[in-house]
Write an enzyme that holds these catalytic residues in place. Structure first.
Site, PDB file in Angstrom:
ATOM      1  CG  MET A  31      67.791 -14.647  14.714  1.00 28.74           C
ATOM      2  SD  MET A  31      70.031 -14.085  14.212  1.00 28.74           S
ATOM      3  CE  MET A  31      68.971 -14.060  12.232  1.00 28.74           C
ATOM      4  CG  LEU A  34      58.843 -15.587  16.583  1.00 29.51           C
ATOM      5  CD1 LEU A  34      57.431 -15.886  17.450  1.00 29.51           C
ATOM      6  CD2 LEU A  34      59.671 -15.952  16.319  1.00 29.51           C
ATOM      7  CG  HIS A  35      58.111 -16.524   9.261  1.00 26.43           C
ATOM      8  ND1 HIS A  35      58.222 -17.796   9.235  1.00 26.43           N
ATOM      9  CD2 HIS A  35      59.059 -16.181   9.684  1.00 26.43           C
ATOM     10  CE1 HIS A  35      59.425 -18.220   9.228  1.00 26.43           C
ATOM     11  NE2 HIS A  35      59.799 -17.442   9.530  1.00 26.43           N
ATOM     12  CG  HIS A  38      60.234 -17.997  12.840  1.00 29.83           C
ATOM     13  ND1 HIS A  38      59.659 -17.460  12.527  1.00 29.83           N
ATOM     14  CD2 HIS A  38      61.292 -18.653  13.584  1.00 29.83           C
ATOM     15  CE1 HIS A  38      61.168 -16.406  12.308  1.00 29.83           C
ATOM     16  NE2 HIS A  38      62.043 -17.109  12.824  1.00 29.83           N
ATOM     17  CG  ASP A  78      53.239  -9.245  15.008  1.00 31.84           C
ATOM     18  OD1 ASP A  78      52.335  -9.696  15.595  1.00 31.84           O
ATOM     19  OD2 ASP A  78      53.857  -9.963  14.368  1.00 31.84           O
ATOM     20  CG  ASP A  79      58.957 -11.869  17.490  1.00 31.62           C
ATOM     21  OD1 ASP A  79      57.774 -11.479  16.700  1.00 31.62           O
ATOM     22  OD2 ASP A  79      59.480 -10.992  16.800  1.00 31.62           O
ATOM     23  CD  GLN A  82      53.555 -14.105  15.101  1.00 30.28           C
ATOM     24  OE1 GLN A  82      52.790 -15.782  14.811  1.00 30.28           O
ATOM     25  NE2 GLN A  82      53.930 -13.058  14.090  1.00 30.28           N
ATOM     26  CE  LYS A 150      63.750 -19.617   5.350  1.00 34.84           C
ATOM     27  NZ  LYS A 150      65.636 -19.113   5.186  1.00 34.84           N
ATOM     28  CD  GLN A 154      70.566 -22.059  11.505  1.00 36.69           C
ATOM     29  OE1 GLN A 154      71.176 -20.502  11.592  1.00 36.69           O
ATOM     30  NE2 GLN A 154      69.459 -22.188  12.098  1.00 36.69           N
ATOM     31  CB  VAL A 177      56.282 -22.970   7.026  1.00 33.61           C
ATOM     32  CG1 VAL A 177      54.622 -23.076   6.979  1.00 33.61           C
ATOM     33  CG2 VAL A 177      55.997 -23.785   8.285  1.00 33.61           C
ATOM     34  CB  SER A 186      62.316 -15.616   5.178  1.00 30.31           C
ATOM     35  OG  SER A 186      63.644 -14.982   5.494  1.00 30.31           O
ATOM     36  CB  SER A 187      62.668 -13.214   9.972  1.00 28.22           C
ATOM     37  OG  SER A 187      62.113 -13.899  10.388  1.00 28.22           O
ATOM     38  NE  ARG A 188      68.494 -11.711   5.970  1.00 31.14           N
ATOM     39  CZ  ARG A 188      69.020 -12.466   6.420  1.00 31.14           C
ATOM     40  NH1 ARG A 188      68.181 -13.348   6.663  1.00 31.14           N
ATOM     41  NH2 ARG A 188      70.121 -12.507   7.871  1.00 31.14           N
TER      42      ARG A 188
HETATM   43  O1  PAF Z   1      67.828 -18.957  12.121  1.00 31.52           O
HETATM   44  C1  PAF Z   1      67.675 -18.892  13.193  1.00 31.52           C
HETATM   45  O2  PAF Z   1      66.660 -17.797  13.190  1.00 31.52           O
HETATM   46  C2  PAF Z   1      69.553 -17.971  13.880  1.00 31.52           C
HETATM   47  O3  PAF Z   1      70.482 -18.841  12.877  1.00 31.52           O
HETATM   48  C3  PAF Z   1      69.885 -18.825  15.300  1.00 31.52           C
HETATM   49  C4  PAF Z   1      69.369 -20.032  14.905  1.00 31.52           C
HETATM   50  C5  PAF Z   1      68.066 -18.035  15.940  1.00 31.52           C
HETATM   51  C6  PAF Z   1      71.171 -18.243  15.674  1.00 31.52           C
HETATM   52  O4  PAF Z   1      70.801 -17.144  15.706  1.00 31.52           O
END
Ligand code: PAF
Length: 284
Positions: A31, A34-35, A38, A78-79, A82, A150, A154, A177, A186-188
């Site tokens: 989504m 990126l870090h 990713h 930025d994404d 990278q 992580k 999912q 990582v 995490s992006s958050r």
């Molecule tokens: O893990 C994520 O970033 C999302 O859940 C994904 C797999 C890209 C689906 O939107």
């Protein structure tokens, strides 16, 4: 590096590559924001495939809070930089309208693996994930797709979906990582204030406390390990625990055997930022 913004354009690119050679394609669904986590997924895809496609799409179907969706970071330039530096062949960044036109109404409904843990506090979340991932797979037609461990639930659900729906795609899981202090990337994390970022180290510390207690007391009662970790979390005033569970890694449910590894999984809030993480725990 090409940027493709619709399922039709993505599929045409993918088909073009395939008819001209026996090229293999690896997909890293993201989504954005990126870090290094990713980048490890991109590296894993590059090791296995000739071409890597990174998808960047903040999927509205998987958010159950509009504020979380609206505040999700979107640093696209930025994404892209990278990905270029990593020799990514194509970016699939579909527009929301091309993914979900007005008359869109079909979803991929996950089974019981979606119910515990994340499924309790985020109803519908995994249906949004399996639906978008199935759509990404259809557009990109990858040989391999790479996901981080992580998001362990999912990853399990996607492995199940691929097996159940006969999707000819190999799913690869890549280890989490971590920052030098142990916090999972995490992006958050970008949304944490410096004070909350300092507090968030309690997430890996609580997991480590469960691992250390299990090592000190082989075959310890999982509930005792859980309580030990929760004491660590409760000592951090900025942390609000949603869940900390010890589950069977294959079912994500309460363990039914008293030996074999356990998976410690947790979701903890820091103000309005929700972080998740997990660790395998030796238990024999
Ligand atoms: O893990 C994520 O970033 C999302 O859940 C994904 C797999 C890209 C689906 O939107």
């Amino acid at each position: 590096m090409l940027i493709l913004d619709s399922p039709t354009a993505m599929r045409a690119w993918s088909q073009g590559r395939r008819t001209s050679s026996r090229t293999t394609i690896g997909l890293v669904p993201t989504m954005g924001a990126l870090h290094d986590g990713h980048l490890a997924l991109i590296d894993a895809a590059a090791q296995r495939c000739d071409l890597v496609v990174v998808s960047i799409f903040v999927n509205p179907l998987q958010f159950n809070r509009t504020d979380d969706f609206d505040l999700y970071p979107r640093p696209l330039d930025d994404d892209l930089a990278q990905c270029r530096a990593r020799d990514v062949a194509a970016i699939y960044a579909p527009t929301p309208d091309s993914m979900y036109p007005r008359d869109f109404e079909t979803n991929v409904c996950p089974g019981s693996l979606a119910d515990p843990l994340e499924g309790v506090g985020r109803p519908g979340h995994f249906r949004g994930v399996t639906t978008v991932v199935a759509k990404l797979f259809n557009a990109v037609a990858p040989d391999v797709a790479v996901f981080g461990r992580k998001d362990v639930q999912q990853l399990s659900l996607i492995e199940r979906m691929v097996a159940d729906l006969d999707m000819p795609i190999e799913i690869i899981g890549v280890d989490t990582v971590r920052e030098p202090d142990g916090l999972a990337m995490s992006s958050r994390n970008r949304r944490l204030t410096p004070e909350l970022r300092a507090a968030a180290v309690v997430v890996p510390r609580a997991l480590e406390a469960a691992v250390a207690a299990a090592r000190a007391r082989p075959r310890a009662d999982p509930e005792a390990l859980r309580r030990h970790a929760i004491e660590v979390i409760d000592a951090e005033p900025h942390a609000r625990l949603e869940y900390f569970e010890l589950v069977d890694p294959s079912t994500l449910r309460e363990p039914t055997r008293d030996d074999g590894p356990l998976l410690a999984v947790t979701a903890i809030w820091f103000d309005d930022v929700r972080l998740i993480d997990n660790r395998l725990i030796p238990h024999s």
